[in-house]
Design a protein around this motif. Sequence first.
Motif, PDB file in Angstrom:
ATOM      1  N   LYS A  35     121.153  40.519 101.234  1.00 59.70           N
ATOM      2  CA  LYS A  35     122.206  39.496 101.142  1.00 59.70           C
ATOM      3  C   LYS A  35     121.943  38.378 102.147  1.00 59.70           C
ATOM      4  O   LYS A  35     122.123  37.198 101.845  1.00 59.70           O
ATOM      5  N   LEU A  36     121.500  38.773 103.332  1.00 61.53           N
ATOM      6  CA  LEU A  36     121.191  37.781 104.370  1.00 61.53           C
ATOM      7  C   LEU A  36     120.051  36.871 103.937  1.00 61.53           C
ATOM      8  O   LEU A  36     120.032  35.680 104.239  1.00 61.53           O
ATOM      9  N   LEU A  37     119.115  37.455 103.211  1.00 63.26           N
ATOM     10  CA  LEU A  37     117.978  36.670 102.710  1.00 63.26           C
ATOM     11  C   LEU A  37     118.480  35.584 101.768  1.00 63.26           C
ATOM     12  O   LEU A  37     118.121  34.404 101.902  1.00 63.26           O
ATOM     13  N   VAL A  38     119.344  35.978 100.830  1.00 63.83           N
ATOM     14  CA  VAL A  38     119.888  35.007  99.868  1.00 63.83           C
ATOM     15  C   VAL A  38     120.660  33.915 100.609  1.00 63.83           C
ATOM     16  O   VAL A  38     120.463  32.716 100.378  1.00 63.83           O
ATOM     17  N   LYS A  39     121.505  34.340 101.553  1.00 67.47           N
ATOM     18  CA  LYS A  39     122.332  33.400 102.313  1.00 67.47           C
ATOM     19  C   LYS A  39     121.450  32.418 103.093  1.00 67.47           C
ATOM     20  O   LYS A  39     121.689  31.202 103.083  1.00 67.47           O
ATOM     21  N   SER A  40     120.422  32.949 103.737  1.00 68.73           N
ATOM     22  CA  SER A  40     119.551  32.091 104.549  1.00 68.73           C
ATOM     23  C   SER A  40     118.778  31.111 103.674  1.00 68.73           C
ATOM     24  O   SER A  40     118.596  29.948 104.049  1.00 68.73           O
ATOM     25  N   LEU A  41     118.309  31.587 102.513  1.00 64.52           N
ATOM     26  CA  LEU A  41     117.554  30.698 101.630  1.00 64.52           C
ATOM     27  C   LEU A  41     118.427  29.530 101.182  1.00 64.52           C
ATOM     28  O   LEU A  41     118.009  28.377 101.192  1.00 64.52           O
ATOM     29  N   LYS A  42     119.673  29.845 100.815  1.00 62.69           N
ATOM     30  CA  LYS A  42     120.600  28.798 100.376  1.00 62.69           C
ATOM     31  C   LYS A  42     120.858  27.797 101.503  1.00 62.69           C
ATOM     32  O   LYS A  42     120.883  26.599 101.293  1.00 62.69           O
ATOM     33  N   LYS A  43     121.030  28.353 102.701  1.00 63.85           N
ATOM     34  CA  LYS A  43     121.403  27.533 103.848  1.00 63.85           C
ATOM     35  C   LYS A  43     120.222  26.714 104.370  1.00 63.85           C
ATOM     36  O   LYS A  43     120.387  25.564 104.775  1.00 63.85           O
ATOM     37  N   GLU A  44     119.046  27.294 104.346  1.00 70.38           N
ATOM     38  CA  GLU A  44     117.911  26.662 105.026  1.00 70.38           C
ATOM     39  C   GLU A  44     117.048  25.763 104.138  1.00 70.38           C
ATOM     40  O   GLU A  44     116.087  25.170 104.613  1.00 70.38           O
ATOM     41  N   ILE A  45     117.384  25.663 102.870  1.00 65.33           N
ATOM     42  CA  ILE A  45     116.602  24.780 102.001  1.00 65.33           C
ATOM     43  C   ILE A  45     116.561  23.365 102.602  1.00 65.33           C
ATOM     44  O   ILE A  45     115.525  22.702 102.589  1.00 65.33           O
ATOM     45  N   LYS A  46     117.673  22.972 103.220  1.00 59.79           N
ATOM     46  CA  LYS A  46     117.737  21.636 103.827  1.00 59.79           C
ATOM     47  C   LYS A  46     116.755  21.525 105.009  1.00 59.79           C
ATOM     48  O   LYS A  46     116.055  20.516 105.128  1.00 59.79           O
ATOM     49  N   THR A  47     116.730  22.557 105.837  1.00 56.47           N
ATOM     50  CA  THR A  47     115.784  22.562 106.970  1.00 56.47           C
ATOM     51  C   THR A  47     114.351  22.418 106.441  1.00 56.47           C
ATOM     52  O   THR A  47     113.533  21.681 107.004  1.00 56.47           O
ATOM     53  N   LEU A  48     114.060  23.129 105.346  1.00 52.97           N
ATOM     54  CA  LEU A  48     112.709  23.073 104.777  1.00 52.97           C
ATOM     55  C   LEU A  48     112.394  21.674 104.255  1.00 52.97           C
ATOM     56  O   LEU A  48     111.326  21.116 104.545  1.00 52.97           O
ATOM     57  N   GLN A  49     113.343  21.099 103.538  1.00 54.23           N
ATOM     58  CA  GLN A  49     113.104  19.751 102.984  1.00 54.23           C
ATOM     59  C   GLN A  49     113.005  18.699 104.093  1.00 54.23           C
ATOM     60  O   GLN A  49     112.102  17.863 104.085  1.00 54.23           O
ATOM     61  N   ASP A  50     113.927  18.785 105.066  1.00 56.64           N
ATOM     62  CA  ASP A  50     113.926  17.796 106.163  1.00 56.64           C
ATOM     63  C   ASP A  50     112.617  17.830 106.949  1.00 56.64           C
ATOM     64  O   ASP A  50     112.180  16.822 107.490  1.00 56.64           O
ATOM     65  N   ASN A  51     112.020  19.008 107.045  1.00 56.48           N
ATOM     66  CA  ASN A  51     110.793  19.143 107.836  1.00 56.48           C
ATOM     67  C   ASN A  51     109.524  19.173 106.972  1.00 56.48           C
ATOM     68  O   ASN A  51     108.442  19.473 107.475  1.00 56.48           O
ATOM     69  N   ASN A  52     109.685  18.903 105.670  1.00 57.95           N
ATOM     70  CA  ASN A  52     108.527  18.850 104.766  1.00 57.95           C
ATOM     71  C   ASN A  52     107.745  20.176 104.751  1.00 57.95           C
ATOM     72  O   ASN A  52     106.522  20.204 104.820  1.00 57.95           O
ATOM     73  N   ILE A  53     108.519  21.278 104.704  1.00 53.63           N
ATOM     74  CA  ILE A  53     107.917  22.619 104.757  1.00 53.63           C
ATOM     75  C   ILE A  53     107.905  23.258 103.370  1.00 53.63           C
ATOM     76  O   ILE A  53     108.907  23.253 102.651  1.00 53.63           O
ATOM     77  N   LYS A  54     106.761  23.812 103.030  1.00 55.50           N
ATOM     78  CA  LYS A  54     106.600  24.476 101.739  1.00 55.50           C
ATOM     79  C   LYS A  54     106.843  25.974 101.942  1.00 55.50           C
ATOM     80  O   LYS A  54     106.226  26.581 102.822  1.00 55.50           O
ATOM     81  N   LEU A  55     107.739  26.548 101.143  1.00 55.41           N
ATOM     82  CA  LEU A  55     108.001  27.986 101.272  1.00 55.41           C
ATOM     83  C   LEU A  55     107.089  28.756 100.340  1.00 55.41           C
ATOM     84  O   LEU A  55     106.810  28.341  99.207  1.00 55.41           O
ATOM     85  N   SER A  56     106.643  29.894 100.832  1.00 55.40           N
ATOM     86  CA  SER A  56     105.812  30.774 100.036  1.00 55.40           C
ATOM     87  C   SER A  56     106.223  32.215 100.366  1.00 55.40           C
ATOM     88  O   SER A  56     106.944  32.444 101.344  1.00 55.40           O
ATOM     89  N   ALA A  57     105.792  33.172  99.565  1.00 53.70           N
ATOM     90  CA  ALA A  57     106.146  34.568  99.861  1.00 53.70           C
ATOM     91  C   ALA A  57     105.001  35.484  99.489  1.00 53.70           C
ATOM     92  O   ALA A  57     104.257  35.219  98.542  1.00 53.70           O
ATOM     93  N   ILE A  58     104.845  36.541 100.264  1.00 53.79           N
ATOM     94  CA  ILE A  58     103.839  37.558  99.955  1.00 53.79           C
ATOM     95  C   ILE A  58     104.527  38.915  99.940  1.00 53.79           C
ATOM     96  O   ILE A  58     105.518  39.112 100.639  1.00 53.79           O
ATOM     97  N   GLY A  59     104.008  39.824  99.132  1.00 52.66           N
ATOM     98  CA  GLY A  59     104.589  41.154  99.051  1.00 52.66           C
ATOM     99  C   GLY A  59     104.865  41.503  97.605  1.00 52.66           C
ATOM    100  O   GLY A  59     104.551  40.737  96.697  1.00 52.66           O
TER     101      GLY A  59
END
Length: 246
Positions: free
Chosen positions: A82-106
Amino acid sequence: MNSKDQIQLNKLPNHVAIIMDGNGRWAKQKGMVRVFGHENGTKSVRDIVEASAEIGIKHLTLYAFSTENWKRPKLEVQTLMKLLVKSLKKEIKTLQDNNIKLSAIGNLDDLPKKAHSELLEVIDKTKNNSHMTLTLALSYGSREEIIKAVKNIAANVKNNIISIESIDESIINKHLYTQNLPDVDLLIRTSGEQRISNFLLWQIAYAELYFTDVLWPDFKKENLYEALINYQNRERRFGKTSEQLS
Ligand code: IPE
Ligand code: IPE
Ligand code: MG
C-alpha cells in the motif's frame, strides 16, 4: 566547507545501489510498530532520490522489497504494498520535476494488481525523462534473476539462436533484469548489517561496498554525501597494481 562541496563532480559513481535497511529497528527504538518505520523510510527515499539527481548521479537503484520479504507477516507485506502505491502517486511530481525516469527490476508479476498497474503507469509517464534513472528493486532476488537468465540463454542455444561458444559477459548481462544498467560502482547498506541479502550478485562484482550503522529512516542527504566522499577516497584497482593506475 560542508560535505557536499567536498564531492568531486568529475569522480561520481555512475551507478549507486542502496539496500535500504533498518526501518523496523528504527520504529522499535521509538516504541512504535514496524510499519511506522516503513512510512518514515519513504521520506528518506525522497531525500536520497532528490540528492542523487541534484549531484548528478546517473543511475540510482533502491532495494525496496526482496523475494524473501514475502515471508514477512501478511499485514506488514500488505502495508508495504500500500505504501508503494501511495508513494508512487505522491512522488510522480518529484520524478517529473527532476527529470527522473522510473524503472523497476524483479518479478513484477508477483506484485498485487494495484501496485503493478500504478508502477507501470509511472514508468510510462516518466519514460522520456533523461537526467537520472531511478530503479526500484521489487520482489527482486538475484538468484532468481540469474536462474531466469540461464533458462533463457539455454533456450536460445537449444533453438540455435546462439552458440555455446558465443556466451560471454555481455550475453549474460543482456538476460538480466538490469540489462539497461551499467555495473554498480557503489553499494550502500544502512542499519549496520554487513551482508548482500540476494541483491545484484552479478552486478556488484567490482562495486565498492559502504556499510553504515545509520538506520534507513535517518539516512538523509548528508549521509549520502559522506558515502560519496568515502567512495572517492578509494582506489579502484580492478586487479591492477596501484602503480599501473597512475
Ligand atoms: C528495510 O527495513 C525495509 C524492507 C526490507 C522492506 P526492515 O524492515 O528490514 O527493518 P529491520 O531490518 O527489521 O530493522
Ligand atoms: C534486504 O533487507 C531487503 C531490502 C532492503 C528490501 P532485509 O532486512 O530483508 O534483509 P535480511 O533478511 O535481514 O538480510
Ligand atoms: Mg532488515
